[in-house]
Design an enzyme around this catalytic site. Structure first.
Site, PDB file in Angstrom:
ATOM      1  N   HIS A  56       0.836  -1.199   0.000  1.00 17.59           N
ATOM      2  CA  HIS A  56       0.000   0.000   0.000  1.00 17.59           C
ATOM      3  C   HIS A  56       0.869   1.246   0.000  1.00 17.59           C
ATOM      4  O   HIS A  56       2.076   1.159   0.174  1.00 17.59           O
ATOM      5  CB  HIS A  56      -1.025  -0.011   1.140  1.00 17.59           C
ATOM      6  CG  HIS A  56      -0.450   0.123   2.523  1.00 17.59           C
ATOM      7  ND1 HIS A  56       0.332  -0.839   3.114  1.00 17.59           N
ATOM      8  CD2 HIS A  56      -0.564   1.118   3.436  1.00 17.59           C
ATOM      9  CE1 HIS A  56       0.668  -0.449   4.328  1.00 17.59           C
ATOM     10  NE2 HIS A  56       0.144   0.735   4.552  1.00 17.59           N
ATOM     11  N   HIS A  58       1.402   3.950   1.832  1.00 15.73           N
ATOM     12  CA  HIS A  58       1.922   4.736   2.960  1.00 15.73           C
ATOM     13  C   HIS A  58       3.452   4.814   2.927  1.00 15.73           C
ATOM     14  O   HIS A  58       4.128   3.824   2.626  1.00 15.73           O
ATOM     15  CB  HIS A  58       1.441   4.149   4.286  1.00 15.73           C
ATOM     16  CG  HIS A  58      -0.008   4.450   4.559  1.00 15.73           C
ATOM     17  ND1 HIS A  58      -0.780   3.719   5.429  1.00 15.73           N
ATOM     18  CD2 HIS A  58      -0.826   5.412   4.050  1.00 15.73           C
ATOM     19  CE1 HIS A  58      -2.012   4.229   5.465  1.00 15.73           C
ATOM     20  NE2 HIS A  58      -2.055   5.246   4.632  1.00 15.73           N
ATOM     21  N   ASP A  60       5.801   4.752   5.079  1.00 15.60           N
ATOM     22  CA  ASP A  60       6.619   3.801   5.851  1.00 15.60           C
ATOM     23  C   ASP A  60       6.705   2.434   5.164  1.00 15.60           C
ATOM     24  O   ASP A  60       7.445   1.560   5.609  1.00 15.60           O
ATOM     25  CB  ASP A  60       6.104   3.659   7.297  1.00 15.60           C
ATOM     26  CG  ASP A  60       4.676   3.149   7.386  1.00 15.60           C
ATOM     27  OD1 ASP A  60       3.801   3.664   6.670  1.00 15.60           O
ATOM     28  OD2 ASP A  60       4.429   2.219   8.190  1.00 15.60           O
ATOM     29  N   HIS A  61       5.983   2.280   4.047  1.00 18.79           N
ATOM     30  CA  HIS A  61       6.038   1.026   3.280  1.00 18.79           C
ATOM     31  C   HIS A  61       6.681   1.194   1.909  1.00 18.79           C
ATOM     32  O   HIS A  61       7.170   0.215   1.345  1.00 18.79           O
ATOM     33  CB  HIS A  61       4.634   0.429   3.137  1.00 18.79           C
ATOM     34  CG  HIS A  61       4.042   0.060   4.461  1.00 18.79           C
ATOM     35  ND1 HIS A  61       3.949  -1.240   4.915  1.00 18.79           N
ATOM     36  CD2 HIS A  61       3.568   0.840   5.467  1.00 18.79           C
ATOM     37  CE1 HIS A  61       3.440  -1.245   6.136  1.00 18.79           C
ATOM     38  NE2 HIS A  61       3.183   0.004   6.494  1.00 18.79           N
ATOM     39  N   HIS A 114      -7.591  -0.742   5.442  1.00 16.82           N
ATOM     40  CA  HIS A 114      -6.586   0.212   5.941  1.00 16.82           C
ATOM     41  C   HIS A 114      -6.435   1.341   4.924  1.00 16.82           C
ATOM     42  O   HIS A 114      -6.475   2.523   5.279  1.00 16.82           O
ATOM     43  CB  HIS A 114      -5.271  -0.529   6.150  1.00 16.82           C
ATOM     44  CG  HIS A 114      -4.133   0.307   6.612  1.00 16.82           C
ATOM     45  ND1 HIS A 114      -4.088   0.911   7.842  1.00 16.82           N
ATOM     46  CD2 HIS A 114      -2.961   0.642   6.012  1.00 16.82           C
ATOM     47  CE1 HIS A 114      -2.956   1.579   7.969  1.00 16.82           C
ATOM     48  NE2 HIS A 114      -2.251   1.436   6.863  1.00 16.82           N
ATOM     49  N   ASP A 131      -0.359  -3.663   6.267  1.00 14.33           N
ATOM     50  CA  ASP A 131      -1.063  -3.163   7.451  1.00 14.33           C
ATOM     51  C   ASP A 131      -2.525  -3.607   7.481  1.00 14.33           C
ATOM     52  O   ASP A 131      -3.376  -2.911   8.030  1.00 14.33           O
ATOM     53  CB  ASP A 131      -0.998  -1.629   7.507  1.00 14.33           C
ATOM     54  CG  ASP A 131       0.405  -1.119   7.791  1.00 14.33           C
ATOM     55  OD1 ASP A 131       1.318  -1.937   8.029  1.00 14.33           O
ATOM     56  OD2 ASP A 131       0.596   0.108   7.758  1.00 14.33           O
ATOM     57  N   HIS A 169       4.253  -4.408  10.759  1.00 13.87           N
ATOM     58  CA  HIS A 169       4.685  -3.732  11.983  1.00 13.87           C
ATOM     59  C   HIS A 169       4.833  -4.711  13.147  1.00 13.87           C
ATOM     60  O   HIS A 169       4.146  -5.737  13.202  1.00 13.87           O
ATOM     61  CB  HIS A 169       3.670  -2.650  12.408  1.00 13.87           C
ATOM     62  CG  HIS A 169       3.638  -1.468  11.489  1.00 13.87           C
ATOM     63  ND1 HIS A 169       4.409  -0.349  11.690  1.00 13.87           N
ATOM     64  CD2 HIS A 169       2.935  -1.247  10.362  1.00 13.87           C
ATOM     65  CE1 HIS A 169       4.176   0.532  10.717  1.00 13.87           C
ATOM     66  NE2 HIS A 169       3.274   0.011   9.893  1.00 13.87           N
TER      67      HIS A 169
END
Ligand code: ZN
Ligand code: FE
Length: 257
Positions: A56, A58, A60-61, A114, A131, A169
């Protein structure tokens, strides 16, 4: 897993970048939010990065995707979402990612909730689920509805029980603390909480974890269990029950240690 090496590379605050390598040294990573942990692992294990899979959009990915692709020539597989700029191959529900090197095959599952365009990759007994599903938890509903997230989680939960859940995570200890407030007599959950705490004390990852264990412990996969129906109410409305559970998790604060 047939001669594959799987590692969870800690990144950023509490992310995992998944690294999967074959015996010949060809490798893929999933959700590289940061370049340095990947570069260090590639150098240490003398691997060639061939592919990047993204779940996805985001940061942080996906944050290090372009940098790693430029440095290694790895091909980027990403969901259909304009918010992910760097991509060689767009993937959606029902697609198959067939890599030549490493010679691996993954089914793509759309798992909205998400985010609206979130996908998961399933193959070789592994589930890369970003996530969507966490150990003993699930992602926040930033873009999807409770009904969508429930359907996505139930799709994942229907995969074989020995599937290893590789999530985005390290949230297991806090997730267990929350789950135990609603499911206090669940022995499997109590055992998982103790195991996760011990692993984290030694600085080790609590994942991957089998889907069978998640079905036994994860409240978001157990909304029909009597303890959860009793705790959450909405006995005749599964979506409302799921929404109530997600809301309670959003409001939950870890008790001071
Ligand atoms: Zn996310
Ligand atoms: Fe994330």
């Amino acid at each position: 897993m047939e001669d594959l090496r799987l590692s969870a590379l800690p990144a950023l605050a509490d992310n995992y970048i998944w690294l999967l390598a074959d015996a010949g040294g060809d490798a893929l990573v999933v959700d590289p939010g940061e370049a340095a942990p990947v570069q260090r692992a590639l150098a240490r294990e003398q691997l060639r990065l061939r592919a990047i899979l993204l779940t996805h959009h985001h940061p942080d990915h996906v944050g290090a995707t372009a940098e790693l692709a430029a440095a290694t020539g790895a091909r980027i597989h990403a969901p259909h979402d304009a918010r992910i700029a760097a991509s060689d191959v767009r993937v959606g529900d029902g697609d198959v990612v067939q890599l030549a090197t490493p010679a691996l095959r993954f089914d793509v599952l759309a798992v909205p909730g998400h985010t609206s365009s979130h996908v998961a990759y399933h193959g070789h007994g592994l589930l890369f689920c970003g996530d969507t599903l966490f150990s003993v938890g699930c992602g926040r509903l930033f873009e999807g509805t409770p009904a969508q997230m429930l359907a996505s989680l139930e799709r994942l939960a229907a995969l074989p029980g020995d599937t290893l859940v590789c999530c985005g995570h390290e949230y297991t200890v806090a997730n267990c603390a929350f789950a135990r407030t609603l499911d206090p007599d669940n022995a499997a959950l109590a055992a998982r909480a103790a195991q996760a705490a011990a692993l984290r004390q030694r600085g080790l990852a609590t994942v991957p974890v089998s889907l069978a264990e998640e079905r036994a412990c994860n409240p978001f996969l157990r909304i029909d269990a009597p303890a959860l129906v009793a705790a959450l109410g909405h006995a005749d409305d599964r979506v409302a029950r799921f929404a109530a559970l997600r809301q309670r998790k959003d409001d939950f604060r870890m008790p001071a240690a």
